[in-house]
Design an enzyme around this catalytic site. Structure first.
Site, PDB file in Angstrom:
ATOM      1  N   GLU A  63       4.951  -7.793  -9.541  1.00 28.43           N
ATOM      2  CA  GLU A  63       5.073  -8.100  -8.110  1.00 28.43           C
ATOM      3  C   GLU A  63       6.324  -8.945  -7.876  1.00 28.43           C
ATOM      4  O   GLU A  63       7.093  -8.718  -6.930  1.00 28.43           O
ATOM      5  CB  GLU A  63       3.846  -8.883  -7.618  1.00 28.43           C
ATOM      6  CG  GLU A  63       2.556  -8.086  -7.624  1.00 28.43           C
ATOM      7  CD  GLU A  63       1.395  -8.881  -7.035  1.00 28.43           C
ATOM      8  OE1 GLU A  63       1.586  -9.604  -6.055  1.00 28.43           O
ATOM      9  OE2 GLU A  63       0.277  -8.771  -7.569  1.00 28.43           O
ATOM     10  N   SER A 122       2.966 -17.608  -5.304  1.00 24.20           N
ATOM     11  CA  SER A 122       3.882 -17.290  -6.401  1.00 24.20           C
ATOM     12  C   SER A 122       4.870 -16.201  -5.972  1.00 24.20           C
ATOM     13  O   SER A 122       6.023 -16.203  -6.422  1.00 24.20           O
ATOM     14  CB  SER A 122       3.118 -16.904  -7.670  1.00 24.20           C
ATOM     15  OG  SER A 122       2.518 -15.646  -7.519  1.00 24.20           O
ATOM     16  N   ILE A 169      -6.294  -9.923   8.196  1.00 25.98           N
ATOM     17  CA  ILE A 169      -5.941  -8.590   8.704  1.00 25.98           C
ATOM     18  C   ILE A 169      -5.188  -8.777  10.018  1.00 25.98           C
ATOM     19  O   ILE A 169      -5.571  -9.626  10.842  1.00 25.98           O
ATOM     20  CB  ILE A 169      -7.220  -7.742   8.898  1.00 25.98           C
ATOM     21  CG1 ILE A 169      -7.809  -7.431   7.515  1.00 25.98           C
ATOM     22  CG2 ILE A 169      -6.925  -6.459   9.664  1.00 25.98           C
ATOM     23  CD1 ILE A 169      -9.149  -6.728   7.558  1.00 25.98           C
ATOM     24  N   VAL A 180      -5.927  -0.695   6.434  1.00 29.61           N
ATOM     25  CA  VAL A 180      -5.858  -1.746   5.418  1.00 29.61           C
ATOM     26  C   VAL A 180      -5.172  -1.151   4.181  1.00 29.61           C
ATOM     27  O   VAL A 180      -5.709  -0.240   3.547  1.00 29.61           O
ATOM     28  CB  VAL A 180      -7.280  -2.266   5.062  1.00 29.61           C
ATOM     29  CG1 VAL A 180      -7.217  -3.274   3.928  1.00 29.61           C
ATOM     30  CG2 VAL A 180      -7.920  -2.898   6.290  1.00 29.61           C
ATOM     31  N   ASP A 181      -3.980  -1.656   3.878  1.00 31.33           N
ATOM     32  CA  ASP A 181      -3.204  -1.222   2.703  1.00 31.33           C
ATOM     33  C   ASP A 181      -2.863   0.269   2.738  1.00 31.33           C
ATOM     34  O   ASP A 181      -2.864   0.945   1.706  1.00 31.33           O
ATOM     35  CB  ASP A 181      -3.967  -1.560   1.400  1.00 31.33           C
ATOM     36  CG  ASP A 181      -4.275  -3.046   1.298  1.00 31.33           C
ATOM     37  OD1 ASP A 181      -3.420  -3.853   1.682  1.00 31.33           O
ATOM     38  OD2 ASP A 181      -5.380  -3.392   0.845  1.00 31.33           O
ATOM     39  N   HIS A 228       0.665  -5.360  -2.586  1.00 28.24           N
ATOM     40  CA  HIS A 228      -0.737  -5.155  -2.939  1.00 28.24           C
ATOM     41  C   HIS A 228      -0.826  -4.956  -4.451  1.00 28.24           C
ATOM     42  O   HIS A 228      -0.048  -4.179  -5.011  1.00 28.24           O
ATOM     43  CB  HIS A 228      -1.270  -3.925  -2.195  1.00 28.24           C
ATOM     44  CG  HIS A 228      -2.702  -3.655  -2.469  1.00 28.24           C
ATOM     45  ND1 HIS A 228      -3.720  -4.401  -1.905  1.00 28.24           N
ATOM     46  CD2 HIS A 228      -3.300  -2.737  -3.274  1.00 28.24           C
ATOM     47  CE1 HIS A 228      -4.879  -3.945  -2.346  1.00 28.24           C
ATOM     48  NE2 HIS A 228      -4.666  -2.947  -3.184  1.00 28.24           N
TER      49      HIS A 228
HETATM   50  C1  GRF Z   1      -0.905 -11.222  -5.088  1.00 33.06           C
HETATM   51  O1  GRF Z   1      -1.546 -10.556  -6.154  1.00 33.06           O
HETATM   52  C2  GRF Z   1      -0.699 -10.279  -3.935  1.00 33.06           C
HETATM   53  O2  GRF Z   1      -0.432  -8.970  -4.345  1.00 33.06           O
HETATM   54  C3  GRF Z   1      -2.006 -10.338  -3.224  1.00 33.06           C
HETATM   55  O3  GRF Z   1      -2.415 -11.684  -3.314  1.00 33.06           O
HETATM   56  C4  GRF Z   1      -1.818 -12.283  -4.469  1.00 33.06           C
HETATM   57  C5  GRF Z   1      -1.057 -13.463  -3.938  1.00 33.06           C
HETATM   58  O4  GRF Z   1      -0.473 -14.198  -4.924  1.00 33.06           O
HETATM   59  N1  GRF Z   1      -1.880  -9.827  -1.882  1.00 33.06           N
HETATM   60  P1  GRF Z   1       0.549 -15.369  -4.551  1.00 33.06           P
HETATM   61  O5  GRF Z   1      -0.089 -16.219  -3.442  1.00 33.06           O
HETATM   62  O6  GRF Z   1       1.841 -14.753  -4.139  1.00 33.06           O
HETATM   63  O7  GRF Z   1       0.656 -16.160  -5.837  1.00 33.06           O
END
Ligand code: GRF
Length: 220
Positions: free
Chosen positions: A176, A15, A94, A146-147, A111
């Site tokens: 996001e 998405s 990773i 990581v993050d 994230h």
């Molecule tokens: C999102 O919440 C992103 O932050 C995390 O994984 C999810 C991926 O969603 N890393 P999509 O595949 O972009 O729908």
């Protein structure tokens, strides 16, 4: 302005990839998706690529003896497509130190929490269980942790009393989809300055502050 050539790494629904495609198509993101790489052959993200005519390559991590070999193959594909920014969008692997050094400050990640709180996996569940009142999402450069890399933009959402992991995840995902294209556009405009951990935005728009979405508090 020249369109920033990006490569997007995905593993699942995609998405965030879709949001990048939509922002590019409507002209608010001056980038071109040169290639999408999925480590998962059944990722729905691949269908999105087919629908929009975007080149997609499946590289299955199981086919490689170790992380670095897999990453070297990804880098080969990204270089062949002359990618200048690697965009991780729900990519569930990773990255090796080798890959991170191959693209220094050229890898972005999103994230679904307000880093440095809740790094790792299942972070919306952790936020609900912990009882935080706000969560959100973070776009950052990838580094060897990581993050942990330098933070570009964050957006805040409230955590409501009746939230479940899923309702919170949906509220965060909406943000996001708003801030990832914004962060990549700033990169494309060459406006991100990184000094140690701090990323600042050149120019007079206070993008960091504008990205904050603190909801008005009612009922007090
Ligand atoms: C999102 O919440 C992103 O932050 C995390 O994984 C999810 C991926 O969603 N890393 P999509 O595949 O972009 O729908």
């Amino acid at each position: 302005m020249k369109k920033l050539p990006i490569g997007v790494l995905v593993s699942g629904s995609g998405s965030n990839l879709q949001s990048l495609i939509d922002h590019i198509e409507e002209g608010s993101l001056e980038a071109r998706i040169r290639v999408v790489i999925s480590n998962n052959p059944s990722a729905f993200a691949l269908e999105r690529c087919a629908k929009h005519g975007i080149p997609a390559v499946v590289i299955c991590h199981e086919d490689y003896p170790d992380r670095e070999c897999f990453d070297r193959r990804m880098a080969e594909v990204l270089h062949a497509h002359e990618v200048e920014l690697v965009v991780m969008a729900g990519f569930m692997r990773i990255l090796s130190t080798w890959f991170l050094r191959e693209f220094p400050l050229r890898i972005a990640n999103i994230h679904p929490a307000l880093l440095p709180a809740f790094p790792g996996l299942h972070v919306q569940r952790q936020a609900v269980r912990h009882g935080v009142k706000f969560s959100g999402c973070t776009v950052h450069f990838a580094d060897e942790g990581v993050d942990t890399g330098p933070i570009i933009i964050q957006a805040v959402v409230p955590v409501l009393d009746d939230d479940t992991e899923d309702t919170l995840a949906a509220r965060i995902l909406k943000e996001e989809h708003r801030i990832y294209p914004q962060a990549i556009q700033l990169f494309a405009e060459g406006r991100l300055r990184v000094e140690g951990r701090r990323v600042t935005v050149e120019g007079n728009r206070a993008t960091g502050a504008a990205a904050l979405h603190n909801p008005p508090l009612t009922g007090f």
